[in-house]
Design an enzyme around this catalytic site. Structure first.
Site, PDB file in Angstrom:
ATOM      1  CG  ASP A 291      37.248  25.380 -28.602  1.00 22.44           C
ATOM      2  OD1 ASP A 291      36.839  25.973 -27.595  1.00 22.44           O
ATOM      3  OD2 ASP A 291      38.440  25.413 -28.975  1.00 22.44           O
TER       4      ASP A 291
ATOM      5  CG  HIS B  74      45.060  24.675 -30.966  1.00 19.19           C
ATOM      6  ND1 HIS B  74      45.201  23.543 -30.197  1.00 19.19           N
ATOM      7  CD2 HIS B  74      44.783  25.665 -30.098  1.00 19.19           C
ATOM      8  CE1 HIS B  74      45.002  23.845 -28.930  1.00 19.19           C
ATOM      9  NE2 HIS B  74      44.760  25.129 -28.840  1.00 19.19           N
TER      10      HIS B  74
ATOM     11  CG  ASN C   6      49.041  22.806 -31.529  1.00 20.69           C
ATOM     12  OD1 ASN C   6      48.345  23.813 -31.440  1.00 20.69           O
ATOM     13  ND2 ASN C   6      48.530  21.592 -31.520  1.00 20.69           N
TER      14      ASN C   6
ATOM     15  CD  GLU D 142      44.725  20.382 -31.811  1.00 23.31           C
ATOM     16  OE1 GLU D 142      45.637  21.228 -31.900  1.00 23.31           O
ATOM     17  OE2 GLU D 142      44.383  19.867 -30.721  1.00 23.31           O
TER      18      GLU D 142
HETATM   19  C1  GLP Z   1      42.573  25.780 -25.813  1.00 21.90           C
HETATM   20  C2  GLP Z   1      41.420  26.270 -26.713  1.00 21.90           C
HETATM   21  C3  GLP Z   1      41.849  27.412 -27.581  1.00 21.90           C
HETATM   22  C4  GLP Z   1      42.827  28.277 -26.803  1.00 21.90           C
HETATM   23  C5  GLP Z   1      44.112  27.523 -26.612  1.00 21.90           C
HETATM   24  C6  GLP Z   1      45.154  28.232 -25.762  1.00 21.90           C
HETATM   25  O1  GLP Z   1      42.598  24.423 -25.646  1.00 21.90           O
HETATM   26  N1  GLP Z   1      40.772  25.258 -27.505  1.00 21.90           N
HETATM   27  O2  GLP Z   1      40.708  28.122 -28.022  1.00 21.90           O
HETATM   28  O3  GLP Z   1      43.074  29.469 -27.472  1.00 21.90           O
HETATM   29  O4  GLP Z   1      43.882  26.204 -26.199  1.00 21.90           O
HETATM   30  O5  GLP Z   1      44.919  28.089 -24.394  1.00 21.90           O
HETATM   31  P1  GLP Z   1      45.573  29.052 -23.308  1.00 21.90           P
HETATM   32  O6  GLP Z   1      44.903  30.357 -23.467  1.00 21.90           O
HETATM   33  O7  GLP Z   1      45.233  28.399 -21.987  1.00 21.90           O
HETATM   34  O8  GLP Z   1      47.015  29.109 -23.598  1.00 21.90           O
END
Ligand code: GLP
Length: 248
Positions: free
Chosen positions: A73, A143, A141, A148
């Site tokens: 993404d 995702h 959440n 989402e």
């Molecule tokens: C981000 C990304 C995800 C990621 C998630 C968790 O915004 N879009 O691909 O897995 O949120 O982030 P973190 O690893 O910092 O907890």
């Protein structure tokens, strides 16, 4: 596909240990198939993995020269080279520190015209033949990528509106909510599920509840990560804190 399939769950002594195990698996894949396609996430979670891959490159001559990568993404509406973009983070943490060839690295452009960029990105992934090994983190959440809550199992690469909690979570690093983009491009749930192998990383107390919902809650769009339970080659690499909410 069997929706009731129990995924492999590994509880490691630390996030570094989990990431070392996954880096070894990636190295074995690249040894067997140097042109493999990796699906890569951003976030804090995969940072020890990227550090270990860089170490393997420097100290054990692991080469990415033929490896192809697709990031999950990217934010929309950030200028090219913006330090908050996932492209710049990936460049700093992995690509510039290894021998990935720039033409083999794929990330949506944060400054592009959104809909043509979605078509271009989906086309590049199809032309590459899909993803061999997808690494995932999980949002609190539920995702995956920026799919989402509310994302369908059949969803494809598209423009999404970021959930309020996702934007709020990113606000400190952007210096305030007003600076956090409202939209992003993400691979869809169906694109992720088509990866031949899926490995999920989740670490720390803050992920315990969502890991429990992902594995033991209902399968459905309220928790997009729950759709992964239908995949035939899924493993979760956790630390004890992230595994702390599991009943079994
Ligand atoms: C981000 C990304 C995800 C990621 C998630 C968790 O915004 N879009 O691909 O897995 O949120 O982030 P973190 O690893 O910092 O907890």
């Amino acid at each position: 596909m069997n929706a009731a399939l129990t995924p492999g769950i590994e509880v490691h002594a630390s996030r570094e240990a989990a990431c070392r195990a996954l880096a070894r698996e990636i190295a074995a894949l690249l040894h067997a198939k140097p042109g493999a396609v990796l699906g890569l996430p951003t976030g804090n979670t995969p940072e020890p993995l990227y550090r270990e891959l860089v170490r393997l490159h420097r100290e054990e001559r692991l080469s990415f020269a033929r490896t192809r990568s697709f990031n999950l993404d990217e934010y929309l509406g950030l200028p090219a080279g913006d330090p908050h973009s996932f492209r710049v983070r990936m460049q700093q943490q992995l690509f510039a520190e290894t021998d990935f060839a720039p033409q083999n690295v794929h990330i949506p452009h944060s400054d592009a015209d959104a809909e043509p960029e979605v078509r271009r990105y989906a086309g590049s992934l199809a032309a590459a033949g899909g993803i061999d090994l997808q690494v995932l983190g999980i949002g609190r959440n539920g995702h995956i990528g920026f799919n989402e809550p509310g994302s369908a199992r059949e969803s494809r690469t598209r423009v999404v509106a970021l959930a309020p909690e996702t934007r709020a979570g990113a606000a400190p690093s952007f210096g305030g909510l007003a600076h956090v983009p409202e939209r992003a491009i993400t691979l869809g749930v169906a694109d992720i599920l088509e990866a031949r192998t899926i490995r999920v990383l989740a670490f720390g107390k803050a992920k315990a509840e969502i890991v429990q919902r992902m594995l033991e809650g209902p399968i459905g769009p309220a928790c997009p990560a729950s759709f992964l339970r239908g995949h035939g080659d899924l493993r979760l690499l956790l630390d004890a804190e992230a595994a702390g909410g599991l009943r079994r």
